[in-house]
Write an enzyme that holds these catalytic residues in place. Sequence first.
Site, mmCIF file in Angstrom:
data_model
loop_
_atom_site.group_PDB
_atom_site.id
_atom_site.type_symbol
_atom_site.label_atom_id
_atom_site.label_comp_id
_atom_site.label_asym_id
_atom_site.label_seq_id
_atom_site.Cartn_x
_atom_site.Cartn_y
_atom_site.Cartn_z
ATOM 1 N NE ARG A 1 -2.956 1.790 9.411
ATOM 2 C CZ ARG A 1 -3.666 0.708 9.087
ATOM 3 N NH1 ARG A 1 -4.379 0.673 7.982
ATOM 4 N NH2 ARG A 1 -3.679 -0.352 9.867
ATOM 5 C CB CYS B 1 -12.262 -2.266 4.080
ATOM 6 S SG CYS B 1 -11.283 -3.188 5.278
ATOM 7 C CE LYS C 1 -6.622 -1.050 10.812
ATOM 8 N NZ LYS C 1 -7.529 -1.719 9.847
ATOM 9 C CB CYS D 1 -15.059 -9.716 6.766
ATOM 10 S SG CYS D 1 -13.881 -8.446 7.240
ATOM 11 N NE ARG E 1 -3.698 -0.200 2.487
ATOM 12 C CZ ARG E 1 -4.279 -0.673 3.604
ATOM 13 N NH1 ARG E 1 -4.052 -0.094 4.767
ATOM 14 N NH2 ARG E 1 -5.083 -1.710 3.548
ATOM 15 C CE LYS F 1 -8.063 2.897 8.912
ATOM 16 N NZ LYS F 1 -9.046 2.010 8.275
ATOM 17 C CB CYS G 1 -9.028 -9.602 1.933
ATOM 18 S SG CYS G 1 -9.222 -9.154 3.656
ATOM 19 C CB CYS H 1 -13.770 -4.057 0.888
ATOM 20 S SG CYS H 1 -14.339 -5.750 1.131
HETATM 21 FE FE1 SRM Z 1 -9.319 -2.173 5.764
HETATM 22 C C1 SRM Z 1 -7.951 -4.791 7.356
HETATM 23 C C2 SRM Z 1 -8.318 -3.415 2.851
HETATM 24 C C3 SRM Z 1 -10.001 0.805 4.371
HETATM 25 C C4 SRM Z 1 -11.225 -1.300 8.474
HETATM 26 N N1 SRM Z 1 -8.259 -3.813 5.265
HETATM 27 C C5 SRM Z 1 -7.745 -4.753 6.090
HETATM 28 C C6 SRM Z 1 -6.832 -5.713 5.316
HETATM 29 C C7 SRM Z 1 -5.441 -5.171 5.365
HETATM 30 C C8 SRM Z 1 -6.909 -7.199 5.743
HETATM 31 C C9 SRM Z 1 -5.925 -7.693 6.752
HETATM 32 O O1 SRM Z 1 -5.745 -7.085 7.826
HETATM 33 O O2 SRM Z 1 -5.345 -8.754 6.494
HETATM 34 C C10 SRM Z 1 -7.452 -5.572 3.899
HETATM 35 C C11 SRM Z 1 -6.525 -5.893 2.731
HETATM 36 C C12 SRM Z 1 -7.329 -6.457 1.578
HETATM 37 C C13 SRM Z 1 -6.562 -6.581 0.327
HETATM 38 O O3 SRM Z 1 -6.384 -7.730 -0.154
HETATM 39 O O4 SRM Z 1 -6.187 -5.572 -0.257
HETATM 40 C C14 SRM Z 1 -8.027 -4.179 3.982
HETATM 41 N N2 SRM Z 1 -9.071 -1.414 3.993
HETATM 42 C C15 SRM Z 1 -8.737 -2.118 2.883
HETATM 43 C C16 SRM Z 1 -8.917 -1.285 1.627
HETATM 44 C C17 SRM Z 1 -7.908 -1.594 0.542
HETATM 45 C C18 SRM Z 1 -10.351 -1.495 1.126
HETATM 46 C C19 SRM Z 1 -10.625 -1.003 -0.263
HETATM 47 O O5 SRM Z 1 -11.235 -1.796 -0.976
HETATM 48 O O6 SRM Z 1 -10.284 0.115 -0.618
HETATM 49 C C20 SRM Z 1 -8.816 0.120 2.245
HETATM 50 C C21 SRM Z 1 -7.410 0.629 2.316
HETATM 51 C C22 SRM Z 1 -7.371 2.010 2.887
HETATM 52 C C23 SRM Z 1 -6.025 2.665 2.871
HETATM 53 O O7 SRM Z 1 -5.601 3.069 1.790
HETATM 54 O O8 SRM Z 1 -5.425 2.820 3.930
HETATM 55 C C24 SRM Z 1 -9.331 -0.145 3.648
HETATM 56 N N3 SRM Z 1 -10.344 -0.520 6.384
HETATM 57 C C25 SRM Z 1 -10.603 0.567 5.591
HETATM 58 C C26 SRM Z 1 -11.615 1.379 6.184
HETATM 59 C C27 SRM Z 1 -12.211 2.641 5.597
HETATM 60 C C28 SRM Z 1 -11.535 3.906 6.078
HETATM 61 O O9 SRM Z 1 -10.455 3.847 6.652
HETATM 62 O O10 SRM Z 1 -12.124 4.961 5.878
HETATM 63 C C29 SRM Z 1 -11.985 0.752 7.367
HETATM 64 C C30 SRM Z 1 -13.110 1.202 8.323
HETATM 65 C C31 SRM Z 1 -12.744 2.374 9.146
HETATM 66 C C32 SRM Z 1 -12.054 1.935 10.393
HETATM 67 O O11 SRM Z 1 -10.841 1.756 10.360
HETATM 68 O O12 SRM Z 1 -12.742 1.737 11.395
HETATM 69 C C33 SRM Z 1 -11.159 -0.435 7.484
HETATM 70 N N4 SRM Z 1 -9.510 -2.914 7.681
HETATM 71 C C34 SRM Z 1 -10.393 -2.457 8.621
HETATM 72 C C35 SRM Z 1 -10.331 -3.324 9.765
HETATM 73 C C36 SRM Z 1 -11.171 -3.186 11.057
HETATM 74 C C37 SRM Z 1 -10.537 -2.265 12.031
HETATM 75 C C38 SRM Z 1 -11.250 -2.242 13.357
HETATM 76 O O13 SRM Z 1 -11.221 -1.230 14.034
HETATM 77 O O14 SRM Z 1 -11.823 -3.257 13.748
HETATM 78 C C39 SRM Z 1 -9.386 -4.341 9.454
HETATM 79 C C40 SRM Z 1 -8.963 -5.517 10.346
HETATM 80 C C41 SRM Z 1 -8.070 -5.102 11.468
HETATM 81 O O15 SRM Z 1 -7.557 -3.999 11.551
HETATM 82 O O16 SRM Z 1 -7.882 -5.970 12.328
HETATM 83 C C42 SRM Z 1 -8.905 -4.051 8.133
HETATM 84 FE FE1 SF4 Z 2 -10.975 -7.746 3.789
HETATM 85 FE FE2 SF4 Z 2 -13.017 -7.437 5.397
HETATM 86 FE FE3 SF4 Z 2 -11.617 -5.328 4.667
HETATM 87 FE FE4 SF4 Z 2 -13.159 -6.503 2.917
HETATM 88 S S1 SF4 Z 2 -13.856 -5.503 4.793
HETATM 89 S S2 SF4 Z 2 -11.028 -5.882 2.574
HETATM 90 S S3 SF4 Z 2 -13.030 -8.608 3.490
HETATM 91 S S4 SF4 Z 2 -10.866 -6.962 5.898
#
Ligand code: SRM
Ligand code: SF4
Length: 570
Positions: free
Chosen positions: A142, A480, A210, A476, A73, A212, A437, A431
């Site tokens: 981030r 995201c 994390k 899930c 990323r 944000k 993922c 997502c």
């Molecule tokens: Fe996310 C984890 C993809 C924005 C909440 N997110 C992941 C991971 C890295 C999976 C992992 O931990 O193994 C995913 C990688 C998938 C892949 O194959 O690429 C992933 N998140 C993404 C992206 C690429 C989704 C997309 O389709 O665009 C976004 C990348 C953003 C960036 O450039 O930094 C992405 N993730 C978000 C957002 C939206 C936002 O930030 O506005 C959220 C919800 C907001 C938040 O953080 O509360 C988000 N991602 C999560 C979470 C849950 C965090 C939590 O508080 O519980 C995880 C899992 C974790 O952290 O344990 C996670």
């Molecule tokens: Fe992966 Fe869940 Fe984030 Fe989708 S919402 S990219 S399935 S961690």
Amino acid sequence: MADKLSDVERIKSESRQLRGTLTESLANPLTGAIAADDTQLSKFHGIYQQDDRDLRSERMRAKLEPAYSFMIRARVPAGVCTPTQWLNMDRMANDYANGTIRLTTRQAFQLHGVIKRNLKASIAGINSAMMDTIAACGDVNRNVMAPVLPALSAVHRQVQADAERLSDHLTPATRAYHEIWLDGEKLDTPDVQAATVEEPIYGKTYLPRKFKTAFVVPPQNDVDIYAQDLGFVAIVEDGELKGYNVTVGGGMGMSHGEPETYPRLADVLGFVAPDDLLAVAEAVVTTQRDHGDRSNRKHARLKYTIEDHGLDWFRGEVEERSGVTLGGERPFSFVANGDVYGWQQDDAGDWHYLLFVENGRIADRGERRLMAGLKEIAERHRGEFRLTPNQNLVISKVDSADKDGIDSLLREYGIENSSQASLLRLNSMACVAMPTCALAMAESERYLPDLVSQLEALLAESGLDDVPITMRMTGCPNGCARPYIAEIGLVGKGPGRYNLYLGAGFAGERLGAMLLENANEAEIVGALQPLFERFAAEREDNEHFGDFLVRSGVMRRVDAGREFHAASAA
Ligand code: SRM
Ligand code: SF4
């Protein structure tokens, strides 16, 4: 006695400022993976170890290790990148990754499918165009988001500059990144380590989780400010930026069946002048650093720190640490949380084309040749690109003389907005989910386009095809694509099964609630069809779908995250 620290805390604390054994892991030729502890540390460097889930069982049957590869990323503070940087990313995608580029929901780039022996060259390649991957993931601040359309606001440049300033301020100080990936001078000797000062803001173990941050300029809530740990809402009076309302404690992630985890909308903490921005932001970060939960990672985000201690306590801490007394909240309102598509002209006369990129995937698919088209545009374009928080792209700062040329390239490659999308599709996001993922329970990016096609037809039948409706899907409950603040939210529960959430606000200002649990496609479509028909029959002037569902009593109104599950069960 304090609860036992989570294992990630041990890994961070023993990591010598994020070095761990990453260098040794990269050099190990016996496996395509890196050491288990390093998989946590690599995130701080912008790298996730993954495996191709489509191939998992086949490889297991053949007694082979999983098909390991890495997701990288790249941070793009405020979403701005140059055509040279775009071309570089295109090259990296083709030379080292799976030949596609993924634009994320936080204005960043992702590359998928990079194998271990290409990791170092990829990171060095990204850095060669003055872009980096440090702190794109991990327990740190981030990528800092900011609005993308200068035409929508006279103060855009100032807000963007503030976002970039804050991004720099909160970037980790460790030299580990340069040492490991860029062959920088080794500072990791015992002498130097003894002399190395700890991270000035993060300390030895960084943040509990994390973190944000985003900036927004009302009335467009394109960054989804209520989903951010820390937000700055620009307050503009008489065309002048007076300062920002500071928001804290937003977040989407939760776990199925664990009601103590929930999505939460941010609260307004108070008002800050631009000069005090960094001090207040730093105080928010250090308060979370010192008071966030380091034993349970599911309870470690800022949203829970605020729920546990209260907003007034939090404000007191921030004021004391920053030495800034926050002003009272200033009025503001939002109209939408999506992007504004097509051409816009800003006050300096430059043009900006906001291009729809379905689910953020830049690839050549049939007639729609996004990868090739954007490459040619980048070769000719003299302005900038801006990645949007909704996975789209702005071809930015286009001179009037060059506008027709861009238009004809968009047509030639079959990628102009009008040929691609209904209003539902334009307001949809998925997502990544399968196959990369590790946390995906269901398809998302690969499935949403088909579901949108079915729902488009239903909306057209009900005469609703000119009504924008936001729809977001995730594989899930981590959220995201921010599904809990979309009018139609679908969250993966198992293969082909989703929870359906409805009733959120069109501007991302209200949460949805669950209507169906573990539903298949037929059940989802079957539930939405009569609601679309009722909406068409009973809709008030300009009423949005989510507002209608709440007004008509179909869904309960949910403003507070802690009420999310109770409202869903009702
Ligand atoms: Fe996310 C984890 C993809 C924005 C909440 N997110 C992941 C991971 C890295 C999976 C992992 O931990 O193994 C995913 C990688 C998938 C892949 O194959 O690429 C992933 N998140 C993404 C992206 C690429 C989704 C997309 O389709 O665009 C976004 C990348 C953003 C960036 O450039 O930094 C992405 N993730 C978000 C957002 C939206 C936002 O930030 O506005 C959220 C919800 C907001 C938040 O953080 O509360 C988000 N991602 C999560 C979470 C849950 C965090 C939590 O508080 O519980 C995880 C899992 C974790 O952290 O344990 C996670
Ligand atoms: Fe992966 Fe869940 Fe984030 Fe989708 S919402 S990219 S399935 S961690």
